[in-house]
Design a protein around this motif. Structure first.
Motif, PDB file in Angstrom:
ATOM      1  N   GLN A  92      -4.996  -8.390  -3.457  1.00 50.24           N
ATOM      2  CA  GLN A  92      -3.741  -7.754  -2.726  1.00 50.24           C
ATOM      3  C   GLN A  92      -4.069  -7.118  -1.194  1.00 50.24           C
ATOM      4  O   GLN A  92      -5.582  -6.785  -0.989  1.00 50.24           O
ATOM      5  CB  GLN A  92      -3.883  -6.022  -3.632  1.00 50.24           C
ATOM      6  N   PRO A  93      -3.511  -7.375   0.235  1.00 48.39           N
ATOM      7  CA  PRO A  93      -4.710  -7.521   1.229  1.00 48.39           C
ATOM      8  C   PRO A  93      -4.204  -5.681   1.556  1.00 48.39           C
ATOM      9  O   PRO A  93      -3.442  -4.983   0.513  1.00 48.39           O
ATOM     10  CB  PRO A  93      -3.221  -7.809   1.959  1.00 48.39           C
ATOM     11  N   GLU A  94      -4.784  -5.153   2.504  1.00 47.30           N
ATOM     12  CA  GLU A  94      -4.955  -4.155   2.763  1.00 47.30           C
ATOM     13  C   GLU A  94      -3.828  -3.439   3.018  1.00 47.30           C
ATOM     14  O   GLU A  94      -3.126  -1.611   2.828  1.00 47.30           O
ATOM     15  CB  GLU A  94      -6.144  -3.757   4.192  1.00 47.30           C
ATOM     16  N   ASP A  95      -2.540  -3.921   3.658  1.00 49.01           N
ATOM     17  CA  ASP A  95      -1.723  -3.603   4.067  1.00 49.01           C
ATOM     18  C   ASP A  95      -0.544  -3.397   3.029  1.00 49.01           C
ATOM     19  O   ASP A  95       0.890  -2.709   3.242  1.00 49.01           O
ATOM     20  CB  ASP A  95      -0.993  -4.019   5.360  1.00 49.01           C
ATOM     21  N   ALA A  96      -0.612  -4.086   1.187  1.00 49.40           N
ATOM     22  CA  ALA A  96       0.034  -3.786   0.667  1.00 49.40           C
ATOM     23  C   ALA A  96       0.122  -2.943  -0.278  1.00 49.40           C
ATOM     24  O   ALA A  96      -1.129  -2.393  -0.607  1.00 49.40           O
ATOM     25  CB  ALA A  96       0.107  -5.781   0.248  1.00 49.40           C
ATOM     26  N   ASP A  97       0.990  -3.031  -0.877  1.00 50.44           N
ATOM     27  CA  ASP A  97       1.406  -1.899  -2.380  1.00 50.44           C
ATOM     28  C   ASP A  97       0.647  -2.001  -3.568  1.00 50.44           C
ATOM     29  O   ASP A  97       1.101  -1.051  -4.258  1.00 50.44           O
ATOM     30  CB  ASP A  97       3.372  -1.332  -2.471  1.00 50.44           C
ATOM     31  N   GLY A  98      -0.135  -3.214  -3.897  1.00 50.44           N
ATOM     32  CA  GLY A  98       0.474  -3.310  -4.424  1.00 50.44           C
ATOM     33  C   GLY A  98      -0.431  -5.329  -4.892  1.00 50.44           C
ATOM     34  O   GLY A  98       0.105  -5.905  -3.335  1.00 50.44           O
ATOM     35  N   PRO A  99      -1.391  -5.759  -5.564  1.00 48.37           N
ATOM     36  CA  PRO A  99      -0.922  -7.479  -5.515  1.00 48.37           C
ATOM     37  C   PRO A  99      -0.326  -8.432  -5.875  1.00 48.37           C
ATOM     38  O   PRO A  99       1.037  -8.317  -6.255  1.00 48.37           O
ATOM     39  CB  PRO A  99      -2.503  -7.410  -7.037  1.00 48.37           C
ATOM     40  N   SER A 100      -0.114  -9.436  -5.018  1.00 46.92           N
ATOM     41  CA  SER A 100       0.813 -10.636  -5.841  1.00 46.92           C
ATOM     42  C   SER A 100      -0.519 -11.807  -5.672  1.00 46.92           C
ATOM     43  O   SER A 100      -1.307 -11.935  -5.886  1.00 46.92           O
ATOM     44  CB  SER A 100       1.661 -10.842  -4.315  1.00 46.92           C
ATOM     45  N   MET A 101       0.566 -13.181  -5.962  1.00 45.65           N
ATOM     46  CA  MET A 101      -0.214 -14.074  -6.430  1.00 45.65           C
ATOM     47  C   MET A 101      -0.811 -14.473  -5.062  1.00 45.65           C
ATOM     48  O   MET A 101       0.083 -14.656  -4.147  1.00 45.65           O
ATOM     49  CB  MET A 101       0.285 -15.321  -6.948  1.00 45.65           C
ATOM     50  N   HIS A 102      -2.120 -14.474  -5.091  1.00 49.46           N
ATOM     51  CA  HIS A 102      -2.930 -15.728  -4.554  1.00 49.46           C
ATOM     52  C   HIS A 102      -2.765 -17.185  -3.942  1.00 49.46           C
ATOM     53  O   HIS A 102      -2.306 -18.139  -3.060  1.00 49.46           O
ATOM     54  CB  HIS A 102      -4.583 -15.216  -4.024  1.00 49.46           C
ATOM     55  N   ARG A 103      -3.259 -18.087  -5.262  1.00 48.77           N
ATOM     56  CA  ARG A 103      -3.354 -18.899  -5.878  1.00 48.77           C
ATOM     57  C   ARG A 103      -3.804 -19.065  -6.935  1.00 48.77           C
ATOM     58  O   ARG A 103      -3.705 -18.948  -7.617  1.00 48.77           O
ATOM     59  CB  ARG A 103      -4.698 -19.531  -4.982  1.00 48.77           C
ATOM     60  N   ILE A 104      -2.794 -20.899  -7.217  1.00 49.54           N
ATOM     61  CA  ILE A 104      -3.739 -20.941  -8.398  1.00 49.54           C
ATOM     62  C   ILE A 104      -3.833 -22.793  -8.340  1.00 49.54           C
ATOM     63  O   ILE A 104      -3.831 -23.245  -7.695  1.00 49.54           O
ATOM     64  CB  ILE A 104      -1.965 -21.762  -9.012  1.00 49.54           C
ATOM     65  N   GLU A 105      -4.692 -22.345  -9.630  1.00 56.57           N
ATOM     66  CA  GLU A 105      -6.299 -24.111  -9.208  1.00 56.57           C
ATOM     67  C   GLU A 105      -5.143 -24.779 -10.655  1.00 56.57           C
ATOM     68  O   GLU A 105      -4.986 -24.419 -11.752  1.00 56.57           O
ATOM     69  CB  GLU A 105      -7.089 -23.991 -10.076  1.00 56.57           C
ATOM     70  N   LEU A 106      -4.822 -26.135 -10.051  1.00 53.51           N
ATOM     71  CA  LEU A 106      -3.760 -27.314 -11.084  1.00 53.51           C
ATOM     72  C   LEU A 106      -4.928 -28.200 -11.374  1.00 53.51           C
ATOM     73  O   LEU A 106      -5.452 -28.834 -10.156  1.00 53.51           O
ATOM     74  CB  LEU A 106      -2.784 -27.698 -10.733  1.00 53.51           C
TER      75      LEU A 106
END
Length: 349
Positions: A92-106
């Motif tokens: 969750q970036p500081e200016d965001a209302d909520g978290p989003s996906m940041h990365r996936i490890e494959l």
């Protein structure tokens, strides 16, 4: 068939073409950040953790756990089995209302179409992506990554070089290895003993006559689930494979591996035991870390070792999703728990 082990991010702002690297015999340009250092992976992907999980659930032969680990398997038209492991992390970036996906490890092997299916769950092809090679420690654009992944993996591929600290934010959910400490224990660190127990897949179903736990009944002091035949039958109907019963050889291997796994995670093991349908571990963990995180990593690392020794394309998982985590505050309880687990060890028989 693609062979890969990479972290997949949103394409970082300000990234530029860097020096070429010889990767699996191909001279490929890398991505670098401002000043020529590692790219700043500060952007998030255009989907949430829950949205990605829902999309993964629609893929055939995809098994996704609540903590963000997932597994995709299949066979090629020639009958060759393939397996792709994945791990989701959000931020969750500081200016965001909520978290989003940041990365996936494959990590693993898969056909091109299966990689495309996974990437669609994070907004591809509309979202531009960057692929950080875990072993090599370099980042590629999508086209170069696909060319790299289409080449056979080579023996002894280089490990990540010492390249300074990457600008990667800490995840909200998913494994946070940094929070679990390092394998070199600090002599004066504060630790809490945990009694961790987890079952094998499909052997102790909710509602069974034997004690089980779920999300609301997995902490010390909470009661076990009551017997409920209807719930047991419903749980049985959801199984995606046969129940897993550990052989004596598998139990002995698990007991040999657990001290190494605890050292890898930075935990001080007291004892451990493997039975045919469950595993006990008693270990000291840094006081700021919850035993649930430790349990997830133990299960994951054991699965990797067991899959390597006993590969089976029909087995999607070794362990039940949940388990029990008991923080031990009393010395007498600790000694009694150690004695109890010691009596269950397969290796001592």
């Amino acid at each position: 068939m693609l062979s890969l082990h990479a972290n997949v991010y949103a394409h970082p702002e300000g990234a530029a073409t860097g020096p070429r690297r010889e990767l699996r015999g191909l001279p490929l340009p890398t991505l670098v950040g401002p000043g020529g250092g590692p790219p700043p992976f500060l952007q998030v992907l255009p989907v949430t953790f829950e949205q990605m999980q829902a999309a993964l659930a629609e893929l055939p032969r995809c098994d996704c756990e609540p903590d963000g680990f997932f597994l995709l398997t299949g066979h090629t038209p020639e009958g060759v089995f393939w397996r792709l492991n994945g791990h989701m992390q959000e931020y969750q970036p500081e200016d965001a209302d909520g978290p989003s996906m940041h990365r996936i490890e494959l990590n693993g092997e898969c056909p091109v179409a299966s990689l495309d299916a996974v990437l669609r769950t994070i907004g591809w092809p509309k979202a531009q992506l960057a692929f950080e090679l875990v072993r090599e420690g370099v980042t590629l654009i999508e086209a170069d990554f696909r060319e790299y992944a289409s080449q056979p993996a080579t023996e002894g591929e280089p490990r990540r070089p010492d390249r300074g600290a990457s600008r990667v934010p800490a995840p909200c959910r998913g494994r946070d290895d940094a929070a679990l400490g390092t394998s070199a224990l600090e002599a004066n660190a504060s630790y809490t003993p945990w009694h961790i127990t987890f079952g094998t897949y499909g052997t102790r179903l909710h509602g069974d006559r034997r004690p089980t736990v779920d999300l609301e009944h997995n902490e010390y002091g909470t009661p076990y689930l009551p017997r409920n035949e209807l719930r047991r039958r419903r749980a049985e109907d959801t199984l995606t494979g046969p129940p897993v019963h550990l052989s004596a050889e598998q139990r002995r291997l698990i007991e040999r591996l657990l001290p190494e796994i605890c050292h890898r995670g930075g935990w001080r093991i007291h004892t451990a035991a493997a039975q045919s349908d469950h595993v006990h571990v008693i270990c000291d963990v840094r006081s700021e870390v919850h035993g649930e995180k430790v349990r997830r990593l133990i299960k994951r690392w054991l699965s990797e070792a067991l899959n390597e020794k006993w590969p089976d394309p029909n087995r999607l998982r070794w362990w039940a999703v949940q388990g029990s985590n008991k923080a031990i505050k009393d010395e007498s309880y600790l000694q009694n728990a150690i004695a109890y687990v010691e009596k269950q060890r397969t290796a001592s028989r």
